[in-house]
Design a protein around this motif. Sequence first.
Motif, PDB file in Angstrom:
ATOM      1  N   GLN A  37       0.821  -1.227   0.000  1.00 55.18           N
ATOM      2  CA  GLN A  37       0.000   0.000   0.000  1.00 55.18           C
ATOM      3  C   GLN A  37       0.853   1.274   0.000  1.00 55.18           C
ATOM      4  O   GLN A  37       0.340   2.371  -0.204  1.00 55.18           O
ATOM      5  CB  GLN A  37      -0.996   0.001   1.149  1.00 55.18           C
ATOM      6  CG  GLN A  37      -0.378  -0.126   2.511  1.00 55.18           C
ATOM      7  CD  GLN A  37      -1.418  -0.055   3.616  1.00 55.18           C
ATOM      8  OE1 GLN A  37      -2.597   0.051   3.339  1.00 55.18           O
ATOM      9  NE2 GLN A  37      -0.989  -0.104   4.864  1.00 55.18           N
ATOM     10  N   THR A  38       2.162   1.128   0.238  1.00 52.04           N
ATOM     11  CA  THR A  38       3.031   2.313   0.162  1.00 52.04           C
ATOM     12  C   THR A  38       3.607   2.462  -1.237  1.00 52.04           C
ATOM     13  O   THR A  38       3.612   3.550  -1.820  1.00 52.04           O
ATOM     14  CB  THR A  38       4.211   2.168   1.170  1.00 52.04           C
ATOM     15  OG1 THR A  38       3.685   1.831   2.435  1.00 52.04           O
ATOM     16  CG2 THR A  38       5.011   3.461   1.259  1.00 52.04           C
ATOM     17  N   VAL A  39       4.100   1.343  -1.789  1.00 52.61           N
ATOM     18  CA  VAL A  39       4.874   1.424  -3.040  1.00 52.61           C
ATOM     19  C   VAL A  39       3.985   1.477  -4.282  1.00 52.61           C
ATOM     20  O   VAL A  39       4.204   2.293  -5.173  1.00 52.61           O
ATOM     21  CB  VAL A  39       5.859   0.230  -3.122  1.00 52.61           C
ATOM     22  CG1 VAL A  39       6.562   0.211  -4.470  1.00 52.61           C
ATOM     23  CG2 VAL A  39       6.882   0.322  -1.994  1.00 52.61           C
ATOM     24  N   VAL A  40       2.971   0.598  -4.330  1.00 55.87           N
ATOM     25  CA  VAL A  40       2.192   0.498  -5.580  1.00 55.87           C
ATOM     26  C   VAL A  40       1.491   1.820  -5.912  1.00 55.87           C
ATOM     27  O   VAL A  40       1.653   2.342  -7.028  1.00 55.87           O
ATOM     28  CB  VAL A  40       1.214  -0.705  -5.524  1.00 55.87           C
ATOM     29  CG1 VAL A  40       0.296  -0.715  -6.745  1.00 55.87           C
ATOM     30  CG2 VAL A  40       2.009  -2.008  -5.436  1.00 55.87           C
ATOM     31  N   PRO A  41       0.744   2.434  -4.968  1.00 53.42           N
ATOM     32  CA  PRO A  41       0.118   3.732  -5.325  1.00 53.42           C
ATOM     33  C   PRO A  41       1.148   4.793  -5.704  1.00 53.42           C
ATOM     34  O   PRO A  41       0.926   5.606  -6.610  1.00 53.42           O
ATOM     35  CB  PRO A  41      -0.633   4.135  -4.045  1.00 53.42           C
ATOM     36  CG  PRO A  41      -0.809   2.868  -3.286  1.00 53.42           C
ATOM     37  CD  PRO A  41       0.373   2.006  -3.613  1.00 53.42           C
ATOM     38  N   CYS A  42       2.289   4.796  -5.029  1.00 54.98           N
ATOM     39  CA  CYS A  42       3.317   5.807  -5.307  1.00 54.98           C
ATOM     40  C   CYS A  42       3.855   5.655  -6.732  1.00 54.98           C
ATOM     41  O   CYS A  42       3.977   6.635  -7.477  1.00 54.98           O
ATOM     42  CB  CYS A  42       4.438   5.683  -4.280  1.00 54.98           C
ATOM     43  SG  CYS A  42       5.752   6.852  -4.580  1.00 54.98           S
ATOM     44  N   LEU A  43       4.185   4.418  -7.112  1.00 53.55           N
ATOM     45  CA  LEU A  43       4.700   4.191  -8.472  1.00 53.55           C
ATOM     46  C   LEU A  43       3.652   4.569  -9.515  1.00 53.55           C
ATOM     47  O   LEU A  43       3.957   5.190 -10.543  1.00 53.55           O
ATOM     48  CB  LEU A  43       5.107   2.721  -8.659  1.00 53.55           C
ATOM     49  CG  LEU A  43       6.330   2.220  -7.884  1.00 53.55           C
ATOM     50  CD1 LEU A  43       6.640   0.775  -8.242  1.00 53.55           C
ATOM     51  CD2 LEU A  43       7.562   3.070  -8.168  1.00 53.55           C
ATOM     52  N   LEU A  44       2.402   4.169  -9.241  1.00 50.84           N
ATOM     53  CA  LEU A  44       1.333   4.502 -10.205  1.00 50.84           C
ATOM     54  C   LEU A  44       1.178   6.020 -10.315  1.00 50.84           C
ATOM     55  O   LEU A  44       1.046   6.570 -11.419  1.00 50.84           O
ATOM     56  CB  LEU A  44       0.007   3.859  -9.768  1.00 50.84           C
ATOM     57  CG  LEU A  44      -0.070   2.326  -9.896  1.00 50.84           C
ATOM     58  CD1 LEU A  44      -1.352   1.805  -9.266  1.00 50.84           C
ATOM     59  CD2 LEU A  44      -0.021   1.906 -11.367  1.00 50.84           C
ATOM     60  N   ALA A  45       1.210   6.715  -9.168  1.00 52.93           N
ATOM     61  CA  ALA A  45       1.036   8.179  -9.179  1.00 52.93           C
ATOM     62  C   ALA A  45       2.147   8.846  -9.990  1.00 52.93           C
ATOM     63  O   ALA A  45       1.895   9.743 -10.817  1.00 52.93           O
ATOM     64  CB  ALA A  45       1.038   8.709  -7.746  1.00 52.93           C
ATOM     65  N   MET A  46       3.387   8.395  -9.771  1.00 52.94           N
ATOM     66  CA  MET A  46       4.510   9.008 -10.496  1.00 52.94           C
ATOM     67  C   MET A  46       4.401   8.736 -11.993  1.00 52.94           C
ATOM     68  O   MET A  46       4.667   9.615 -12.829  1.00 52.94           O
ATOM     69  CB  MET A  46       5.841   8.452  -9.973  1.00 52.94           C
ATOM     70  CG  MET A  46       6.179   8.979  -8.590  1.00 52.94           C
ATOM     71  SD  MET A  46       7.528   8.095  -7.858  1.00 52.94           S
ATOM     72  CE  MET A  46       8.844   8.540  -8.938  1.00 52.94           C
TER      73      MET A  46
END
Length: 965
Positions: A562-571
């Motif tokens: 829940q930390t990495v996946v949304p962050c990568l998608l957002a970037m």
Amino acid sequence: CLENTDPRTRGRGIQLLSQVLLQCYSQLQEKEVLHLVLFYESRLQDHHLVIPSVLQGLRALSMCEVLAPGLAVSVLKAIFQEVHVQSLLQLDRHTVYSIITNFMGTREEELKGLGADFTFGFIQVMDGEKDPRNLLVAFQIVRDLIAKNYALGPFVEELFEVTSCYFPIDFTPPPNDPHGIQREDLILSLRAVLASTPQFAEFLLPLLIEKMDSDLQSAKLDSLQTLTACCAIYGQKELQEFLPSLWSSLRREVFQTASEKIEAACLAALHALSACLSRSVLSSDTEDLLDSFLSSILQDCRHHLCEPDMKLVWPSAKLLQAAAGASLRAYHRVTHSVLPLLLEQYTKHPQSSQRRTILEMLLGFLELQQKWGHVEEDESTLLSLRAPVCSVVFSALTDPSVQLQLVGIRALTVLGSLQGFLSSSDLELVVDHLIRLTLHEEDSQSSEAAMEAAGSLAPIYPKVFSGHMVPRLEEELQAEREEGSSQDYCSLRQRCLQALAAVSTHTSIVRETVPVLLQHLRKVQKGSEAGSTQDLVSVCQSLHRVALQCQQDAEGCWYYHQTVVPCLLAMAVQAAMQESTQPLLGKALLEEEVLAAMIPVISAATTHLSPELAAQSVSHVVPLFLDGEVSFLPQNSFPCSFQPFQDGECLEAQRRLVALLMAFVCSLPRNVAIPQQERLLRELLALSCSCNCPFTATTAAKCFAGLVNKHQGGQQLDEILQLAVNRMEPGLAEGPRRTQALTLLLWVTKALVLRYHPLSSHLTDKLLGLLSDAELGPAAADGFSLLMAESPDVLHKGCHADVRIMFRQRFFTDNVPKLVQGFHGAGPDVKANYLKGLSHVLNHLPKPVLVTELPTLLSLLLEALSCSDRVVQLSTLSCLQPLLLEAPQIMSLHVDTLVTKFLSLTSSPTMAVRIAALRCAHALTSLPTTVLLPYKARVIRALAKPLDDKKRLVRKEAVAARGEW
């Protein structure tokens, strides 16, 4: 017949009666059994020709449950008295052993009533036995005599003699032996007898010492392994008298032997002796044999540790470690004497090579301490030497010799794993050393070893590593480029990223390192400096490593996801939108190389989620791609809407992000429902057929295939597949997007082949038809490799795909005949496509299957070697090489053709083909020598040329192959 005066006729009568009894012994009544037993016992005094049939009858009666008490004893007494067993044939002797075995199984108490007479009777029966089939049974009887406490009386030595005369076993089974008895079976069976009772010790130990001193390696090995087995049941009393001789034999072997097997067996025996003496309970008036035994070992080995030439250092250290590893008491006794000496020697010897040897010995003793875990305060020599041990290890870490550093790092890891050994100030120093070695040590070996050590120690001391190491690495990462070459800076940054990943082996540390890695990713994405693509890839590789390390811990896995996946998608979404509105701004993040590096990160973060958490996540990600629902992304104020499945030139960048959708949805557990799945499948299908960008079209096809593979069977799936076939067929027939249609065909076919879906054969036929197409033929042929190989990102078991066992064998059976038929009917310009397809299928087939099909396919494979396509040549050569080793008989029939083809390909313009041809020429030497001799001179002459090849790897293979010839 039974009353006939001719012994042969009487024998035939008794034989018939015995055969009948062997069929119906279970139906007899007690009176009948009594009558028959008395009859058969009296027949034991008859002519020797009759005896074999009598014994068969007694064997049948020995299996009767209604045998009256006392009859078993009576039968055995009669056999012991009347029959000279060793003058009988093998089968008849075996019958006697069977009768004894049967009675021991059912009439144990009665036989024990005979006392030692039973043991004596059996000794007479067995004495002189030579047949291995009978020996296995006889050895088992002796083991039962001992294990079930039959009385041995005054016959212990006789029983020992009658079995130990076979030691060491010297038996080679005859060729084509139908009984399948191996030498190892006899060795283990006899060893179980010899090591079954301490009563044999006074006779066995002198025998073992004698055989240890023999010149026969096999006798030495057997003696040592038997000694090790005996130690499990012996005590001080049995060993006391023989300890000096045993030690002197073991020491001599370890100091002098050239055989690793013998050395290992000696060390195991010494360990077992030390363990045996450690188990003995001491009373106040007995001598502590362990102490005196270890004293003699120390006396003979300790001084070798100080010799300047260090010749017998390793043998001595191994002996000491074998003895010390047997018990905590032995460990304290040995280390008390040895550790201070080793520490003193380390400071005495200034040379790195000698220091390395001494530290490796010290490491051996430290690793033994790990067996007992916690360091005991009162007894431990190690605790009293904490300061000098740490000082030696830390000095090794700062030594210029890389080899010494590596041993130092291993020692540091072991010290760290000893609970309560390192003080808090030591731990801070450990972290300092690890950071220095990781980031600033020139040699990559030391740097990697230090990272591994940090990963091992971090879960033991999570607070120290998250409080000291992570902040230091973060500082280094954020430091702006200093004076000096940009290459050094890049290398330092690379190591920082790797170290952050390596140390993330505990959930509390992951919570510290993941934000640092993501922060760095954002920083790199914003900067537009050269090399930022490589930087982004490096961060993704580190994130991937962290994801793999989190997978087994549910809490860490969910935090990471829940930390990495949304962050990568957002970037990625941010970059794609900037690309749509202001080209060139977010470019690096959208490059194929970077997206390809993000795929395994998202995939590894998803595969191990529980179904409930995965369902929670999928409810956000799928609406993001289908409806532009960005509310769950961090920093979600984007300049325009996200519509990856819409048409339009400016949305090309957004469409590339389907790769990230693929990484996520294709890694979900199969029991997680995907919202709006039918709509998603249609969008992916449309994108894969209509997109001009090959990367986007391929990832859309893979994503479609991954979902289809896991889709529940039924009408919905059939409709989607029909839709896909309707899109593919016109696309393949003509038009500008034939390649995209072929890519989709390949991935959908693979998805269906893996799960044995009935439509897979129709699609495979479609693919076979394309092999004769002038434009798509070569690509279709390469597609067979895609169908058979393991795919790294979708459609494999790790991402929960539906993969049936033996799908490759099934594909082979269904399609290779069609490939062969197609090859024979094809025109000369497309024949190579069929060969290429065939060699791809064969290359991925399990070798045992290939060997069975070889006779029918070999002529085609040989034809493939003449093909000018280097992919076909390479594929065929790598297929033939293992077959030369596994099917020499079949390959020998074609040796003339093989030699010619391989030698001609050693001068191919392609380096990989030259190497593969030389490997095959090397593998030819496994064929029978008589087949090869006529070609020997020719091959050696031909292989002289590649010895001068301009490529080193080719020369290396040529040397190996020519030397073998």
